[in-house]
Design a protein around this motif. Structure first.
Motif, PDB file in Angstrom:
ATOM      1  N   ILE A  79     -17.973 -18.620  14.921  1.00 20.15           N
ATOM      2  CA  ILE A  79     -16.853 -19.487  15.270  1.00 20.15           C
ATOM      3  C   ILE A  79     -17.364 -20.640  16.111  1.00 20.15           C
ATOM      4  N   TYR A 104     -15.895 -23.393  18.915  1.00 17.50           N
ATOM      5  CA  TYR A 104     -14.786 -23.753  19.790  1.00 17.50           C
ATOM      6  C   TYR A 104     -15.074 -25.089  20.450  1.00 17.50           C
ATOM      7  N   PRO A 135     -10.863 -23.131  25.779  1.00 19.96           N
ATOM      8  CA  PRO A 135     -11.490 -23.369  24.477  1.00 19.96           C
ATOM      9  C   PRO A 135     -10.464 -23.331  23.347  1.00 19.96           C
ATOM     10  N   PHE A 191     -10.086 -23.186  19.083  1.00 20.05           N
ATOM     11  CA  PHE A 191     -10.742 -22.901  17.808  1.00 20.05           C
ATOM     12  C   PHE A 191     -10.862 -24.170  16.959  1.00 20.05           C
ATOM     13  N   PHE A 235     -18.753 -24.754  21.891  1.00 18.12           N
ATOM     14  CA  PHE A 235     -19.362 -23.428  21.961  1.00 18.12           C
ATOM     15  C   PHE A 235     -19.435 -22.822  20.571  1.00 18.12           C
ATOM     16  N   LEU A 291     -19.170 -18.167  29.180  1.00 14.32           N
ATOM     17  CA  LEU A 291     -18.043 -17.248  29.233  1.00 14.32           C
ATOM     18  C   LEU A 291     -18.545 -15.815  29.360  1.00 14.32           C
ATOM     19  N   LEU A 351     -10.228 -17.333  32.297  1.00 12.96           N
ATOM     20  CA  LEU A 351      -9.622 -17.636  31.000  1.00 12.96           C
ATOM     21  C   LEU A 351      -9.123 -16.361  30.348  1.00 12.96           C
ATOM     22  N   GLU A 385     -10.792 -15.230  15.185  1.00  8.42           N
ATOM     23  CA  GLU A 385     -10.886 -16.123  16.332  1.00  8.42           C
ATOM     24  C   GLU A 385      -9.938 -15.705  17.450  1.00  8.42           C
ATOM     25  N   GLN A 386     -10.316 -16.107  18.656  1.00  6.81           N
ATOM     26  CA  GLN A 386      -9.477 -15.865  19.827  1.00  6.81           C
ATOM     27  C   GLN A 386      -8.721 -17.148  20.180  1.00  6.81           C
ATOM     28  N   TYR A 387      -7.555 -16.952  20.771  1.00 11.90           N
ATOM     29  CA  TYR A 387      -6.743 -18.064  21.243  1.00 11.90           C
ATOM     30  C   TYR A 387      -6.748 -18.006  22.766  1.00 11.90           C
ATOM     31  N   PHE A 388      -7.120 -19.113  23.372  1.00 14.60           N
ATOM     32  CA  PHE A 388      -7.303 -19.139  24.817  1.00 14.60           C
ATOM     33  C   PHE A 388      -6.133 -19.807  25.532  1.00 14.60           C
ATOM     34  N   GLY A 389      -5.900 -19.339  26.746  1.00 17.14           N
ATOM     35  CA  GLY A 389      -4.975 -20.019  27.634  1.00 17.14           C
ATOM     36  C   GLY A 389      -5.668 -21.197  28.311  1.00 17.14           C
TER      37      GLY A 389
END
Lengths: 111, 112
Positions: free
Chosen positions: A34, A36, A44, A46, A89, B43, B90, B100-104
């Motif tokens: 992935i 970011y 971050p 996507f 990233f 991270l 985060l 995928e991850q969704y971030f705040g």
């Protein structure tokens, strides 16, 4: 543990140029990758992903290339704009819940 | 669009205080994560949860605990804040494995 690294910590380009951000990974078992983008003061976001059964994937102005032979991942941004300035990233995953993140490359776009 | 919100953007606490960082996601995601982000270190995963009331330690759980009483909410707790916990925190969520991850937006915590 395995590490994900970036070749260049900072990349400076002129507006309109194409940008290439590179990432080396070391876990040969990783099968999902992935990219970011993190803008200043934000979390971050996507951009694009690719699975190991592919070697190229295109999005809007972005392309991710995967070379499993040399464990290398790259993000290409076409016609780079000032709004593309951010830290980028890469992350790798091996079928688990947990990604391993690279340390990031700062992209600076000069108008 | 997935939305991950964090209770504070900036927080200043004193050494020894108990600190709660709250994270809420609105997309019914199974998995939630807490990271800290420090210059030069990238991270680092503190804790994650793949279900309500479930939690797993990440790479740096010492000095932290978490709570997930409801699916949409994942709290990070600093039992006794120390100056070395000054960082950007985060929260992220994801619907399943290997996606995928969704971030705040992050919480910048300063411990003085």
């Amino acid at each position: 543990g395995e590490s994900v690294g970036l070749h260049l910590p900072t990349l400076s380009v002129q507006e309109g140029d194409n940008s290439i951000i590179n990432c080396a990974y070391s876990n040969s078992a990783s099968d999902y990758f992935i990219w970011y983008k993190q803008e200043s003061g934000k979390g971050p976001q996507f951009i694009i992903d690719i699975r190991s059964n592919m070697d190229k994937r295109q999005g809007q102005r972005v392309t991710v290339l995967l070379n499993k032979t040399v464990k290398h991942l790259s993000l290409q941004i076409a016609a780079t704009q000032p709004g593309d300035s951010a830290v980028y990233f890469c992350a790798e995953m091996g079928g688990s819940y947990i990604p391993t993140f690279g340390r990031g490359t700062s992209l600076i776009v000069h108008p | 669009d997935v939305k991950v919100t964090q209770s504070s953007r900036y927080l200043v606490k004193r050494t020894g205080e108990k600190v709660f960082l709250e994270c809420v996601q609105d997309m019914d995601h199974e998995n939630m994560f807490w990271y800290r982000q420090d210059p030069g270190l990238g991270l680092r995963l503190i804790y994650f949860s793949y279900d309500v009331k479930m939690k797993e330690k990440g790479d740096i759980p010492e000095g932290y605990s978490v709570s997930r009483e409801k699916k949409e909410r994942f709290s990070l707790i600093l039992e006794s804040a120390s100056t070395n916990q000054t960082s950007m925190y985060l929260c992220a969520s994801s619907p399943s494995k290997a996606v995928e991850q969704y971030f705040g937006p992050g919480t910048r915590l300063t411990v003085t």
